[in-house]
Structure formats: C-alpha cells, structure tokens
Design an enzyme around this catalytic site. Structure first.
Site, PDB file in Angstrom:
ATOM      1  N   ASN A  88      24.986 116.256  39.369  1.00 35.69           N
ATOM      2  CA  ASN A  88      24.031 117.284  40.268  1.00 35.69           C
ATOM      3  C   ASN A  88      22.987 116.672  41.010  1.00 35.69           C
ATOM      4  OD1 ASN A  88      21.976 116.932  38.644  1.00 35.69           O
ATOM      5  ND2 ASN A  88      22.851 118.813  37.245  1.00 35.69           N
ATOM      6  N   GLU A 133      20.511 114.478  38.776  1.00 35.05           N
ATOM      7  CA  GLU A 133      21.190 113.453  38.128  1.00 35.05           C
ATOM      8  C   GLU A 133      21.408 112.281  39.251  1.00 35.05           C
ATOM      9  OE1 GLU A 133      23.765 115.874  34.729  1.00 35.05           O
ATOM     10  OE2 GLU A 133      24.565 115.527  36.875  1.00 35.05           O
ATOM     11  N   ASP A 189      30.640 123.235  34.743  1.00 29.34           N
ATOM     12  CA  ASP A 189      31.939 123.171  34.276  1.00 29.34           C
ATOM     13  C   ASP A 189      33.038 123.900  34.943  1.00 29.34           C
ATOM     14  OD1 ASP A 189      30.939 121.451  31.759  1.00 29.34           O
ATOM     15  OD2 ASP A 189      30.670 123.606  30.785  1.00 29.34           O
TER      16      ASP A 189
END
Length: 489
Positions: free
Chosen positions: A206, A209, A277
């Site tokens: 993301n 990150e 996820d």
C-alpha cells in the site's frame, strides 16, 4: 470498469487454483453497546451482545479466493492452543480436507486479533502474537507442504503479516520453488527490505508501505511513479509492482512500461478490515486466469471497494462485485436485490460462518424509531437483510392512500443506511415466504409484536434460529406521522 466487462473477466476466475501461503490469524469480534462510563476509570463499558470469529491473514485471503470463485489451497502454521483448534474448526466446517495444509508448531501461539465494536464503531483491538519467529524445522515442513501441493496450482499467493513465517530465506525459497514449477507468485509484503521477494510476478504494497520501503513520499500520481520506479530498480527479478492508494486508486508499474493509474470510484467506507486481502485475491485470480495486469488492477480495485462497504473482515462474491460495478452516484443502489439473489447470498454467508439477521416492514416514512430497530437488529448479526413490503402489499395493509413513498424510494433509503447489508422487496402481505427462502439465524422485530405471532418465527426456530424483539422509541410510528401531516390527531 463497465459491468459487462467485469462480468466477462470475473467469469474467468472460476475454478482457478490459488496456493495461499502465509501467516494465519484467528480474528474475533466482540459486539455490544456503550451506555455508561466505568466508575473505576474514565473508560467506556461495553455491554456485550454477541461474538463472531473468522480466519484472518492468509486465512482471510483464502476465504476471498473461494468467495470470488477460485479454489484456495491454504498452507500455514498455528500453535497448539485453543485458537489453533478454532482455526482448524473454521476450515473443516466449510471443507473437511481444507485444514490439511495447516501445520502445528508447539513452541508458538496462534496469532490472533480481538476487535471490540460498539454501535458499529471499532473501539480498540487486542493482538496476541508469537514472541519468536518460526524455527527452521517448521519452515522446512511448510515448504514440503507447498511442494506437495503446487502441482496444478495456477498462482501462488504469499501473504506476509509479519507474524514470523515469511523470513527472507523462506520467501526466497518459496519464490524459487514456484518459478521452477512455472507458477507466478503474487506478494502482499510486510516490513522493510523487499529484496527477499525479488523474483515474484507482482508485489502489492500500500502507499504507506511503499513510502517506508523507498523513503519517498507517495501522495499523488507523480510521487507514486517515482517511488515505484525507485523500488523496481532494486528488484530486477520482479515483473511488476502495484501500489494501492486508498481513495486515490491504484498505480501499476509492469516491466518497462509507463506507470498506469486506476482511479477509484468514491465510496462509503464502513470498514477497511481485510480489504487488502480482497484486492490481493482478485489481483491473483486475474493473474491465474492470464488477464492483463491493467485488467487485474481494475478488478482488484473494484473488489476492494466492495469489501470496504461491508462490516468486519470481509470477503466478496462476483455477484456483489458486479452489483457494485453497476452502481454509481446515479444508478440504483446495488444493495437492493431480488429474492433469488438474496437466497444465494445467504447460502454464501452461511458457508463463511456469518450470522444472518432479518427484519421487515413498510418503512414508508423513515424515522428515528425505524433507525433504533435497525441498529438493534444489526447488533445481533454479521449481515442484516431487510424485507420491504411492495407498494401493492402496503396498500392492502394500510389503505389506498398509502404508501406515501413508492417502493423504489423506500428501498433506496434503506439501502443507504450503514447498518443495512441488503434490501429485498416482497409482494406478499407477510414475509413468510421470503424468510423461508433465506432461513436467517435471527429474526428481529419491534417490541410491539410478540415472538410467537411473527410470520416466519416457527420456521426460524425449527432451524435452530432465534427471535429477538427490539426496544421501541415511544410515540414514533409512520401512522402517527401520516395522521399528524393530515391534521388528524
């Protein structure tokens, strides 16, 4: 993405086999209401109403692969504890052989999360994590489990939640194994030093990150491009990088091509738990089906956007994604569905271990009394379906001058409420047939009824469900409001 295009692409997910490897978490939720503050400390007291549990981490990834139409093969590690037993029970309840790839490490606890939720708002989360990484012997057992299951897999998905399984050596060994078998690897990274994932087909951080890994800001298209190119220069063996940017959409760098941006449609966000996820599952199934990476990105964004509109650690179905694709600011709300669609969806939710609630009414003029009952109804379940009397049904029950608002308007108003997951219009005078088609776990009505007289109550109790009477807001009813507007007291 247009609905027709999404439907054509999602059809190609069916039957694709995804080997899901990574940290498995046991996710539980405690739901309740806050009405007072503790006398012992200035903290709210949560009056518990119910609990629910589901798989998190790589387990939630596998749930999303299955719900999107693929076949998930889960490999991971749990501890020799109650949470580990609960993980196995959740797996075997849906498929008897699905826990075979879940190994036990007696030296560690099962990673777990407990989220406490009051009135639809998450208060805080308690994590229980292993104190040490997984040992080399256990890692070898996990790799052996992968070797024995990789034949026939269309994609390997590495889900790194930072709970000790995905060390540098493990990630490199897994990716080497998959490449030798000709299977692409999609990675959800964690922590720093992505060189351990080099050789994957696509890595999906993301924005935060990616920024942490490169030391560069990721705040707009240009800064995202700069960060992606910087990271790609460090990972020569990786085919593509995809960064998810929340409401700004996603950005893709594939090979030497220009960075492509996919803009997310504005949405109402109820809960982001597990949306990453969902995005990874859709992305990976697209890779497994041989779709282009831009199409994989568009599907991943659409699926994740559907997930954030649902409470809890969510999984989504192709039907839900397609309804979302047909949505938009001017389109009918995708939460208004037919009886047959609702029955299919209820079956899916039951397989996922979700508790289904049902309430019904005319909801002619929506008022605070309705909202109070709906909030109470939602607190008793994971997914709330509202049955809505059709215009013809309301006329038969209330008289020729009713309804004030037509069924399309009433359905849209209900579907816009965050506590309502789906709305189904029924033509009959009672919801008996609809309840029998759905067989929810709990039936909720206002306390002006008695449990035994409610249509569908006997059916629900015969199937192990319960009937709940919600407290009413005194003096509030649609009939009273209509009489007041007409000058009748």
């Amino acid at each position: 993405m247009q609905r027709a295009t999404a439907a054509r692409l999602l059809d190609q997910f069916a039957g694709r086999r995804a080997l899901c490897v990574g940290d498995i978490l046991y996710d539980s939720f405690v739901y309740g209401e806050v009405r007072r503050v503790s006398r012992e400390a200035p903290v709210p007291i949560l009056s518990e109403i119910r609990r629910s549990a589901m798989l998190g981490g790589a387990g939630n990834l596998a749930r999303n692969v299955e719900s999107l139409g693929g076949q998930a093969i889960l490999v991971g590690v749990v501890g020799n504890d109650a949470e580990g037993d609960a993980v196995r029970a959740l797996l075997t309840s849906s498929a008897p052989d699905s826990a075979a790839g879940v190994l036990t490490d007696v030296s560690r606890c099962t990673p777990s999360k407990i989220r406490y939720v009051a009135n639809g708002q998450q208060m805080f989360c308690v994590d229980r994590d292993p104190e040490a990484p997984i040992g080399s012997d256990t890692r070898e057992r996990v790799l052996d489990a992968v070797r024995s299951r990789i034949d026939g897999a269309d994609v390997v998905i590495l889900s790194d939640y930072g709970r000790g399984l995905v060390s540098g050596d493990f990630a490199r060994s897994l990716i080497d194994l998959a490449r030798k078998s000709g299977v692409p690897v999609c990675v959800d990274p964690r922590g720093l030093d992505y060189t351990r994932y080099d050789g994957a087909y696509v890595i999906k951080p993301n924005a935060d990150e990616l920024s942490a890994e490169t030391g560069l800001p990721v705040t707009d298209d240009q800064s995202a491009e700069n960060a992606l190119k910087t990271l790609k220069s460090r990972l020569p063996g990786t085919d593509a990088l995809l960064v998810t940017r929340g409401g700004q959409g996603m950005s893709l760098l594939a090979g030497n091509a220009a960075v492509a941006h996919h803009r997310a449609r504005p949405r109402s966000v109820f809960d982001v738990s597990g949306a990453g996820d969902t995005a990874l599952a859709a992305l990976s199934l697209g890779v497994a089906a041989g779709l282009t990476l831009p199409d994989c990105m568009a599907l991943a964004d659409l699926a994740a956007g559907t997930a954030v509109g649902k409470a809890g650690t969510a999984s989504v179905t192709p039907e839900e994604v397609l309804q979302d694709a047909a949505g938009g600011e001017e389109a009918p709300d995708w939460r208004v569905i037919t009886r047959d669609t609702a029955a299919t969806l209820a079956d899916q939710w039951r397989r996922e271990g979700l508790k289904i609630g049902f309430t019904n009414g005319c909801f002619d003029i929506l008022h605070p009394g309705h909202l109070a009952v709906l909030r109470h109804a939602k607190s008793t379940c994971d997914r709330l379906i509202v049955g809505l009397n059709s215009d013809g049904s309301v006329k038969r029950l209330k008289g020729e001058d009713r309804p004030i608002n037509d069924q399309a308007s009433r359905a849209l108003m209900l579907a816009s409420l965050e506590m309502v997951d789906r709305v189904v219009v029924f033509e009959e005078d009672t919801p008996q047939a609809l309840i029998e088609a759905l067989t929810p776990h709990v039936l909720i009505k206002g306390a002006d009824y008695t449990a035994d007289e409610l249509p569908g109550a006997r059916h629900i109790k015969a199937h192990g469900g319960e009937v709940v009477l919600a407290p009413l807001v005194e003096g509030l009813s649609t009939t009273n409001l209509v009489n007041k507007l007409a000058g009748r007291r």
